[in-house]
Design a protein around this motif. Structure first.
Motif, PDB file in Angstrom:
ATOM      1  N   CYS A  58       0.831  -1.206   0.000  1.00  0.00           N
ATOM      2  CA  CYS A  58       0.000   0.000   0.000  1.00  0.00           C
ATOM      3  C   CYS A  58       0.863   1.254   0.000  1.00  0.00           C
ATOM      4  N   ALA A  59       1.858   1.290   0.883  1.00  0.00           N
ATOM      5  CA  ALA A  59       2.719   2.474   0.990  1.00  0.00           C
ATOM      6  C   ALA A  59       3.528   2.697  -0.274  1.00  0.00           C
ATOM      7  N   SER A  60       4.072   1.622  -0.830  1.00  0.00           N
ATOM      8  CA  SER A  60       4.873   1.738  -2.048  1.00  0.00           C
ATOM      9  C   SER A  60       4.037   2.240  -3.215  1.00  0.00           C
ATOM     10  N   ILE A  61       2.820   1.743  -3.322  1.00  0.00           N
ATOM     11  CA  ILE A  61       1.934   2.137  -4.423  1.00  0.00           C
ATOM     12  C   ILE A  61       1.579   3.618  -4.336  1.00  0.00           C
ATOM     13  N   TYR A  62       1.215   4.085  -3.144  1.00  0.00           N
ATOM     14  CA  TYR A  62       0.847   5.497  -3.014  1.00  0.00           C
ATOM     15  C   TYR A  62       2.059   6.415  -3.159  1.00  0.00           C
ATOM     16  N   GLN A  63       3.217   5.948  -2.753  1.00  0.00           N
ATOM     17  CA  GLN A  63       4.430   6.730  -2.969  1.00  0.00           C
ATOM     18  C   GLN A  63       4.641   6.992  -4.459  1.00  0.00           C
ATOM     19  N   ARG A  64       4.440   5.951  -5.261  1.00  0.00           N
ATOM     20  CA  ARG A  64       4.632   6.089  -6.706  1.00  0.00           C
ATOM     21  C   ARG A  64       3.522   6.924  -7.350  1.00  0.00           C
ATOM     22  N   ILE A  65       2.281   6.627  -6.996  1.00  0.00           N
ATOM     23  CA  ILE A  65       1.150   7.291  -7.649  1.00  0.00           C
ATOM     24  C   ILE A  65       1.176   8.793  -7.399  1.00  0.00           C
ATOM     25  N   HIS A  66       1.399   9.181  -6.134  1.00  0.00           N
ATOM     26  CA  HIS A  66       1.324  10.599  -5.774  1.00  0.00           C
ATOM     27  C   HIS A  66       2.688  11.298  -5.805  1.00  0.00           C
ATOM     28  N   ARG A  67       3.719  10.543  -6.201  1.00  0.00           N
ATOM     29  CA  ARG A  67       5.056  11.118  -6.343  1.00  0.00           C
ATOM     30  C   ARG A  67       5.492  11.823  -5.063  1.00  0.00           C
ATOM     31  N   LEU A  68       5.404  11.089  -3.985  1.00  0.00           N
ATOM     32  CA  LEU A  68       5.735  11.637  -2.675  1.00  0.00           C
ATOM     33  C   LEU A  68       7.205  11.443  -2.360  1.00  0.00           C
ATOM     34  N   GLY A  69       7.773  12.387  -1.605  1.00  0.00           N
ATOM     35  CA  GLY A  69       9.174  12.307  -1.207  1.00  0.00           C
ATOM     36  C   GLY A  69       9.385  12.873   0.177  1.00  0.00           C
ATOM     37  N   PRO A  70      10.610  12.861   0.662  1.00  0.00           N
ATOM     38  CA  PRO A  70      10.887  13.304   2.035  1.00  0.00           C
ATOM     39  C   PRO A  70      10.599  14.779   2.294  1.00  0.00           C
ATOM     40  N   ASP A  71      10.506  15.578   1.243  1.00  0.00           N
ATOM     41  CA  ASP A  71      10.220  17.005   1.428  1.00  0.00           C
ATOM     42  C   ASP A  71       8.731  17.303   1.538  1.00  0.00           C
ATOM     43  N   ASP A  72       7.900  16.291   1.339  1.00  0.00           N
ATOM     44  CA  ASP A  72       6.462  16.513   1.465  1.00  0.00           C
ATOM     45  C   ASP A  72       6.084  16.689   2.930  1.00  0.00           C
ATOM     46  N   ARG A  73       5.012  17.443   3.124  1.00  0.00           N
ATOM     47  CA  ARG A  73       4.482  17.693   4.472  1.00  0.00           C
ATOM     48  C   ARG A  73       3.007  17.306   4.457  1.00  0.00           C
ATOM     49  N   ALA A  74       2.704  16.179   5.070  1.00  0.00           N
ATOM     50  CA  ALA A  74       1.334  15.672   5.101  1.00  0.00           C
ATOM     51  C   ALA A  74       0.663  16.075   6.409  1.00  0.00           C
ATOM     52  N   GLY A  75      -0.658  16.064   6.394  1.00  0.00           N
ATOM     53  CA  GLY A  75      -1.400  16.380   7.614  1.00  0.00           C
ATOM     54  C   GLY A  75      -2.804  15.827   7.527  1.00  0.00           C
ATOM     55  N   ILE A  76      -3.282  15.236   8.622  1.00  0.00           N
ATOM     56  CA  ILE A  76      -4.612  14.632   8.629  1.00  0.00           C
ATOM     57  C   ILE A  76      -5.285  14.809   9.977  1.00  0.00           C
ATOM     58  N   ALA A  77      -6.598  14.684   9.958  1.00  0.00           N
ATOM     59  CA  ALA A  77      -7.385  14.555  11.179  1.00  0.00           C
ATOM     60  C   ALA A  77      -8.142  13.240  11.139  1.00  0.00           C
ATOM     61  N   LEU A  78      -7.616  12.294  10.384  1.00  0.00           N
ATOM     62  CA  LEU A  78      -8.213  10.966  10.295  1.00  0.00           C
ATOM     63  C   LEU A  78      -7.756  10.116  11.480  1.00  0.00           C
ATOM     64  N   PRO A  79      -8.576   9.178  11.929  1.00  0.00           N
ATOM     65  CA  PRO A  79      -8.140   8.296  13.013  1.00  0.00           C
ATOM     66  C   PRO A  79      -7.111   7.283  12.520  1.00  0.00           C
ATOM     67  N   LEU A  80      -6.026   7.135  13.255  1.00  0.00           N
ATOM     68  CA  LEU A  80      -4.994   6.181  12.885  1.00  0.00           C
ATOM     69  C   LEU A  80      -5.401   4.750  13.196  1.00  0.00           C
ATOM     70  N   PHE A  81      -6.460   4.582  14.000  1.00  0.00           N
ATOM     71  CA  PHE A  81      -6.916   3.213  14.252  1.00  0.00           C
ATOM     72  C   PHE A  81      -7.717   2.661  13.081  1.00  0.00           C
ATOM     73  N   HIS A  82      -8.037   3.504  12.113  1.00  0.00           N
ATOM     74  CA  HIS A  82      -8.789   3.105  10.926  1.00  0.00           C
ATOM     75  C   HIS A  82      -7.813   2.865   9.776  1.00  0.00           C
ATOM     76  N   VAL A  83      -8.174   1.993   8.840  1.00  0.00           N
ATOM     77  CA  VAL A  83      -7.265   1.599   7.777  1.00  0.00           C
ATOM     78  C   VAL A  83      -6.820   2.765   6.912  1.00  0.00           C
ATOM     79  N   TYR A  84      -7.673   3.737   6.679  1.00  0.00           N
ATOM     80  CA  TYR A  84      -7.327   4.858   5.814  1.00  0.00           C
ATOM     81  C   TYR A  84      -6.143   5.634   6.397  1.00  0.00           C
ATOM     82  N   GLY A  85      -6.280   6.040   7.660  1.00  0.00           N
ATOM     83  CA  GLY A  85      -5.198   6.782   8.288  1.00  0.00           C
ATOM     84  C   GLY A  85      -3.977   5.918   8.547  1.00  0.00           C
TER      85      GLY A  85
END
Length: 521
Positions: free
Chosen positions: A193-220
């Motif tokens: 899952c992580a590898s696929i989204y890294q490729r699709i969204h072209r994410l790298g170490p300089d990205d800054r993500a932020g969420i208010a999703l629960p981490l106990f849920h699969v999405y977060g």
């Protein structure tokens, strides 16, 4: 295949001072600090006799300490069973008993339910506190967190080896029918899952993500946390969603990417008011999942924030991912995108035959994100898994471009007088009404038609509820049998931990006083 906790240790070695997590009140952890916190938890688990394959129930909000405890569990080869912070004691007791847990870890500010459930199951309870999780490798004792006795423990230098098919986490499904089942997600699932989204969204170490999703849920947990840790980016966490606080995080942390569910985008739109769009100039990507995203909300958000929303589709049983829209690729209205890399999507009839493009049937998924199975339920696993294909229970169609359109849940289909009514189609139309903020369409029993189409509606502040006018407006845009003939106005609709509207929680008695338009046909 390495342990799903390995990326944390890798980044702590290669870039120890790079920021991994931001919490509230100025809390900030580097990757080195996160590794030390996770290692502290891991060492205490080992000292308490928790070994590989044992299940640990973790109940905590989206705070850095959740991440430390989660990766601490995974790093020793144990299995994290994550549960809703709002779950009552009987529900946690059921999960704990079903999963055969050895320990409960609960956030100190959560209700007494985790401790009560631990006692009922007959396992130890550890209270996770900010100051305890913040201990460094130089202060490794089991004091307070592990046992009443102070026991010296050694840090965990590296995560334990893990095979692709080793279970990393068990997440319990919502249980819309029967008791909830624990979906076993493997280390391989999380890496994929992580590898696929890294490729699709072209994410790298300089990205800054932020969420208010629960981490106990699969999405977060899988789509966001695992992906962010894999790429070595930073992740800002809000323990609960508040649109004004989320807007502040986007602005102050200069987020480049965020994720949420449709109700969140709608709330952010209303909270933004006359905010300067330049405040959100850094935001390039927003990922939407958990429920279908009404087209009107998507268009309004992208216009207001100057940011692309890419909708995806997945289930707990597919590690939260199966299809996704891709930036720069034209998106058909109503599409949730094409299959993610290395995955396949098929739409099948009730007898299992694959259907042609455009035909509606049950969506099936195959690929490295599909779960191992349901914990302790071989019969239930066999019902949904066949030759690697997962039967999702969702109705959809594949268009000529190969993109998936989710029509609805099989169980949410409304059959009115022999006609199929797909609630999502009706909701899409209702969201186009300028006064409608939230809408949920369900079927209610009807003596004449078998089922009647009913809509629970939340209006914008100051709007006047007028069911007859709303039905007349909808009739101009929908076939008569699809019009919600029963309408109830509410202040807000019931939602789950992710903000997803819970149709099963809508009080059907709301519609008892609603009138049916008998001329609708």
């Amino acid at each position: 295949m390495s342990n799903a906790a390995q990326p944390v240790w890798d980044h702590a070695e290669s870039a120890p001072q790079r920021t991994a997590l931001h919490g509230t009140a100025g809390q900030s952890w580097s990757y080195a600090a996160l590794r030390d916190h996770a290692s502290t938890v891991a060492a205490r688990l080992r000292a308490a006799g928790i070994g590989a394959g044992e299940r640990v129930l973790l109940i905590a909000p989206s705070v850095p300490e959740f991440v430390a405890a989660y990766y601490g569990v995974l790093s020793i080869g144990a299995i994290a069973v994550t549960a809703n912070t709002m779950a009552p004691a009987p529900e946690l007791e059921y999960i704990g008993t079903d999963a055969g847990i050895s320990l409960v870890i609960g956030w100190h500010a959560v209700s007494p339910a985790p401790a009560v459930a631990a006692a009922a199951v007959g396992v130890p309870y550890w209270e996770l506190q900010r100051e305890l999780a913040g201990l460094t490798a130089e202060d490794l004792t089991a004091e307070g967190l592990a046992t009443d006795e102070v026991t010296a423990v050694a840090p965990v230098p590296a995560p334990a080896d893990a095979d692709t098919d080793d279970t990393a986490a068990i997440l319990y499904t919502s249980g819309t029918t029967g008791r909830p089942k624990g979906a076993m997600l493997t280390h391989g699932n999380l890496h994929a899952c992580a590898s696929i989204y890294q490729r699709i969204h072209r994410l790298g170490p300089d990205d800054r993500a932020g969420i208010a999703l629960p981490l106990f849920h699969v999405y977060g947990q899988a789509c966001i946390l695992a992906t962010t840790m894999r790429v070595g980016a930073s992740l800002s966490l809000l323990p609960r969603f508040d649109p004004h606080e989320m807007l502040a995080v986007i602005r102050d942390r200069r987020l480049t990417t965020t994720a949420g569910v449709p109700t969140m985008w709608n709330a952010l739109l209303h909270a933004a008011g006359d905010a300067d769009p330049a405040d959100f100039a850094s935001l390039r990507l927003a990922s939407s999942g958990g429920a279908s995203l009404p087209g009107e909300i998507k268009r309004a958000f992208e216009e207001r924030f100057g940011c692309t929303i890419l909708e995806g589709y997945g289930l707990t049983e597919t590690t939260g991912s199966a299809t996704v829209q891709v930036a720069g690729r034209p998106v058909a209205v109503g599409s949730v995108g094409a299959p993610i890399p290395d995955c396949e999507i098929a739409v099948r009839s009730l007898d299992g035959a694959e259907l042609a493009p455009g035909e509606i049937g049950e969506v099936h998924v195959r690929g490295p994100v599909v779960m191992k199975g349901y914990w302790g339920r071989p019969e239930a696993t066999a019902e949904v898994l066949h030759d690697g294909w997962l039967a999702t229970g969702d109705l959809g169609r594949i268009d000529d471009a190969g993109e998936l359109h989710i029509v609805d849940r099989k169980k949410e289909l409304v059959i009115r007088g022999g006609y199929n009514v797909y609630p999502r189609e009706v909701e899409e139309v209702l969201y186009e009404h300028p006064d409608v903020v939230e809408a949920a369409v369900i079927g209610v029993p009807d003596a004449h038609y078998g089922e009647e189409v009913a809509a629970a509606i939340a209006l914008r502040p100051g709007a006047s509820p007028d069911a007859a006018a709303l039905r007349a407006w909808a009739k101009e845009r929908l076939s008569a049998y699809k019009v919600p003939h029963l309408v109830a106005f509410v202040d807000t609709l019931p939602k789950g931990a992710t903000g997803k509207i819970l149709k099963r929680a809508i009080d059907r008695s709301l519609f008892e006083s609603s009138t049916t338009d008998s001329t609708a046909g």
